[in-house]
Design an enzyme around this catalytic site. Structure first.
Site, PDB file in Angstrom:
ATOM      1  N   HIS A  12       0.835  -1.206   0.000  1.00  0.00           N
ATOM      2  CA  HIS A  12       0.000   0.000   0.000  1.00  0.00           C
ATOM      3  C   HIS A  12       0.870   1.257   0.000  1.00  0.00           C
ATOM      4  O   HIS A  12       1.677   1.453   0.915  1.00  0.00           O
ATOM      5  CB  HIS A  12      -0.870  -0.047   1.257  1.00  0.00           C
ATOM      6  CG  HIS A  12      -1.869   1.055   1.371  1.00  0.00           C
ATOM      7  ND1 HIS A  12      -1.929   1.874   2.470  1.00  0.00           N
ATOM      8  CD2 HIS A  12      -2.852   1.477   0.535  1.00  0.00           C
ATOM      9  CE1 HIS A  12      -2.923   2.734   2.320  1.00  0.00           C
ATOM     10  NE2 HIS A  12      -3.500   2.517   1.151  1.00  0.00           N
ATOM     11  N   ARG A  13       0.702   2.079  -1.026  1.00  0.00           N
ATOM     12  CA  ARG A  13       1.535   3.285  -1.214  1.00  0.00           C
ATOM     13  C   ARG A  13       3.011   2.893  -1.146  1.00  0.00           C
ATOM     14  O   ARG A  13       3.842   3.653  -0.657  1.00  0.00           O
ATOM     15  CB  ARG A  13       1.183   4.355  -0.172  1.00  0.00           C
ATOM     16  CG  ARG A  13      -0.328   4.634  -0.077  1.00  0.00           C
ATOM     17  CD  ARG A  13      -0.682   5.673   0.964  1.00  0.00           C
ATOM     18  NE  ARG A  13      -2.120   5.658   1.254  1.00  0.00           N
ATOM     19  CZ  ARG A  13      -2.731   6.379   2.178  1.00  0.00           C
ATOM     20  NH1 ARG A  13      -2.030   7.230   2.911  1.00  0.00           N
ATOM     21  NH2 ARG A  13      -4.025   6.285   2.371  1.00  0.00           N
ATOM     22  N   GLU A  39       0.814  -0.807  -4.828  1.00  0.00           N
ATOM     23  CA  GLU A  39      -0.320   0.115  -5.005  1.00  0.00           C
ATOM     24  C   GLU A  39       0.177   1.547  -4.890  1.00  0.00           C
ATOM     25  O   GLU A  39       1.065   1.837  -4.063  1.00  0.00           O
ATOM     26  CB  GLU A  39      -1.370  -0.164  -3.923  1.00  0.00           C
ATOM     27  CG  GLU A  39      -2.691   0.562  -4.118  1.00  0.00           C
ATOM     28  CD  GLU A  39      -2.819   1.887  -3.377  1.00  0.00           C
ATOM     29  OE1 GLU A  39      -3.825   2.586  -3.622  1.00  0.00           O
ATOM     30  OE2 GLU A  39      -1.912   2.264  -2.594  1.00  0.00           O
ATOM     31  N   ASP A  41      -1.136   5.991  -5.816  1.00  0.00           N
ATOM     32  CA  ASP A  41      -2.247   6.909  -6.114  1.00  0.00           C
ATOM     33  C   ASP A  41      -1.772   7.977  -7.096  1.00  0.00           C
ATOM     34  O   ASP A  41      -0.671   8.515  -6.917  1.00  0.00           O
ATOM     35  CB  ASP A  41      -2.694   7.604  -4.817  1.00  0.00           C
ATOM     36  CG  ASP A  41      -3.034   6.604  -3.725  1.00  0.00           C
ATOM     37  OD1 ASP A  41      -4.122   6.027  -3.776  1.00  0.00           O
ATOM     38  OD2 ASP A  41      -2.178   6.390  -2.829  1.00  0.00           O
ATOM     39  N   HIS A  54      -1.095  10.769  -2.619  1.00  0.00           N
ATOM     40  CA  HIS A  54      -2.418  10.294  -2.198  1.00  0.00           C
ATOM     41  C   HIS A  54      -3.477  11.390  -2.140  1.00  0.00           C
ATOM     42  O   HIS A  54      -4.559  11.260  -2.714  1.00  0.00           O
ATOM     43  CB  HIS A  54      -2.315   9.611  -0.827  1.00  0.00           C
ATOM     44  CG  HIS A  54      -3.622   9.082  -0.333  1.00  0.00           C
ATOM     45  ND1 HIS A  54      -4.521   9.846   0.377  1.00  0.00           N
ATOM     46  CD2 HIS A  54      -4.194   7.864  -0.464  1.00  0.00           C
ATOM     47  CE1 HIS A  54      -5.581   9.115   0.671  1.00  0.00           C
ATOM     48  NE2 HIS A  54      -5.419   7.913   0.170  1.00  0.00           N
ATOM     49  N   GLU A 106      -4.148   3.494  -8.539  1.00  0.00           N
ATOM     50  CA  GLU A 106      -5.442   4.071  -8.160  1.00  0.00           C
ATOM     51  C   GLU A 106      -5.612   5.445  -8.788  1.00  0.00           C
ATOM     52  O   GLU A 106      -4.811   6.357  -8.558  1.00  0.00           O
ATOM     53  CB  GLU A 106      -5.583   4.164  -6.633  1.00  0.00           C
ATOM     54  CG  GLU A 106      -6.976   4.694  -6.309  1.00  0.00           C
ATOM     55  CD  GLU A 106      -7.246   4.958  -4.831  1.00  0.00           C
ATOM     56  OE1 GLU A 106      -6.540   4.415  -3.966  1.00  0.00           O
ATOM     57  OE2 GLU A 106      -8.183   5.727  -4.575  1.00  0.00           O
ATOM     58  N   LYS A 108      -6.861   8.566  -8.508  1.00  0.00           N
ATOM     59  CA  LYS A 108      -7.363   9.377  -7.395  1.00  0.00           C
ATOM     60  C   LYS A 108      -7.857  10.724  -7.934  1.00  0.00           C
ATOM     61  O   LYS A 108      -8.925  11.179  -7.572  1.00  0.00           O
ATOM     62  CB  LYS A 108      -6.203   9.573  -6.428  1.00  0.00           C
ATOM     63  CG  LYS A 108      -6.473   9.713  -4.979  1.00  0.00           C
ATOM     64  CD  LYS A 108      -7.282   8.653  -4.338  1.00  0.00           C
ATOM     65  CE  LYS A 108      -6.757   8.205  -3.004  1.00  0.00           C
ATOM     66  NZ  LYS A 108      -7.647   7.238  -2.357  1.00  0.00           N
ATOM     67  N   ASP A 226       0.434  -1.911   4.395  1.00  0.00           N
ATOM     68  CA  ASP A 226       1.604  -1.033   4.536  1.00  0.00           C
ATOM     69  C   ASP A 226       2.850  -1.852   4.835  1.00  0.00           C
ATOM     70  O   ASP A 226       3.955  -1.321   4.833  1.00  0.00           O
ATOM     71  CB  ASP A 226       1.393  -0.063   5.713  1.00  0.00           C
ATOM     72  CG  ASP A 226       0.219   0.882   5.507  1.00  0.00           C
ATOM     73  OD1 ASP A 226      -0.016   1.305   4.362  1.00  0.00           O
ATOM     74  OD2 ASP A 226      -0.465   1.190   6.515  1.00  0.00           O
TER      75      ASP A 226
HETATM   76  O1  G3P Z   1      -6.208   0.269  -2.700  1.00  0.00           O
HETATM   77  C1  G3P Z   1      -7.153   0.729  -1.853  1.00  0.00           C
HETATM   78  C2  G3P Z   1      -6.686   1.793  -0.917  1.00  0.00           C
HETATM   79  O2  G3P Z   1      -5.504   2.362  -1.352  1.00  0.00           O
HETATM   80  C3  G3P Z   1      -7.760   2.807  -0.816  1.00  0.00           C
HETATM   81  O3  G3P Z   1      -7.579   3.690   0.208  1.00  0.00           O
HETATM   82  O4  G3P Z   1      -7.217   5.952   0.985  1.00  0.00           O
HETATM   83  O5  G3P Z   1      -5.319   4.387   0.920  1.00  0.00           O
HETATM   84  O6  G3P Z   1      -6.234   5.316  -1.177  1.00  0.00           O
HETATM   85  P1  G3P Z   1      -6.542   4.890   0.220  1.00  0.00           P
HETATM   86 CA    CA Z   2      -4.876   4.173  -2.689  1.00  0.00          CA
END
Ligand code: G3P
Ligand code: CA
Length: 241
Positions: A12-13, A39, A41, A54, A106, A108, A226
């Protein structure tokens, strides 16, 4: 190699527990930890460049302030995104990853679907990414509907905030491959309903191994975390390629 159908661990990120989120340092760490996918954004700068960050604004993650979309790429590149890291361009993140693992992009920011589709078209046609190693996700169905016909080989996934009511109908309407849910609102019943309807369920953001095990038991297809090192705990500690 990325194999849909096995449980994927998605950084994540990048590896946000270990390095400033959505920076090259975070993506390098996720690669080092063996994430199956990374992942990130994306937003557009005022001069139309795809940047990886993000929030809509710069305030939380950089030493700048105000909307990302009001800044040119060169202004954004002056900012500190944590530990001296810069706000990366999507192009340089894809170059860094270079097909070593999958990428979950993503959408965004508004208007990102078209430019991301053009970039992924090139990555798929000229390499190094196989279409199956890419996933494009969004909370915004409009961006997904715009992206899908421009790059039909790349799978898309809808993200849902909060309680996932009516998610199967939405997913069917958009013809998505994956449904991404906040794990705190997931129930076994919802997961099984999505799977029965033919979707793969991705859970975010899961940093606890026991919770990850429970979700996998329900049939979840990807754990977005994470802490990509969870992968090794989940596989019994066997570190493999
Ligand atoms: O991949 C889903 C997740 O990243 C969505 O939440 O807020 O971290 O972008 P957020
Ligand atoms: Ca995300």
């Amino acid at each position: 190699m990325l194999c849909w159908g096995m449980v994927l661990v998605i950084g994540h990120r990048g590896a946000a527990a270990h390095a400033p989120e959505n920076t090259l340092a975070s993506f390098r760490k996720a690669l080092e930890l063996g994430a199956d996918m990374i992942e990130l954004d994306v937003h557009l700068s005022s001069d139309g460049e795809l940047v990886v960050i993000h929030d809509d604004t710069l305030d939380r993650t950089t030493d700048g302030f105000g909307p990302v979309s009001s800044m040119t790429l060169s202004d954004l590149r002056e900012l500190d995104a944590g530990g001296g890291e810069r706000v990366p361009m999507l192009r340089e993140v894809l170059e860094l990853i270079g097909g070593q693992c999958g990428v979950d992009i993503e959408l965004k920011g508004e208007g990102t679907a078209g430019p991301v589709a053009s970039m992924l078209r090139r990555s798929v046609d000229e390499g190094p990414f196989a279409p199956g190693s890419l996933l494009v996700t969004s909370f915004n169905p409009i961006e997904l509907m715009e992206f899908a016909p421009l790059c039909p080989e790349v799978r898309i996934g809808i993200l849902v905030e909060g309680v996932p009511e009516g998610v199967v109908e939405v997913g069917g309407h958009l013809a998505v491959r994956t449904i991404g849910l906040d794990h705190r609102f997931m129930t076994e019943e919802v997961v099984r309903e999505c799977i029965r309807a033919g979707f793969e369920v991705h859970a975010w953001t899961v940093n606890d191994m026991e919770r990850a095990r429970m979700l996998i038991g329900w049939g979840v297809g990807a754990i977005i975390t994470d802490r990509p090192e969870l992968k090794w705990d989940l596989s019994g500690g066997e570190r493999g390629g």
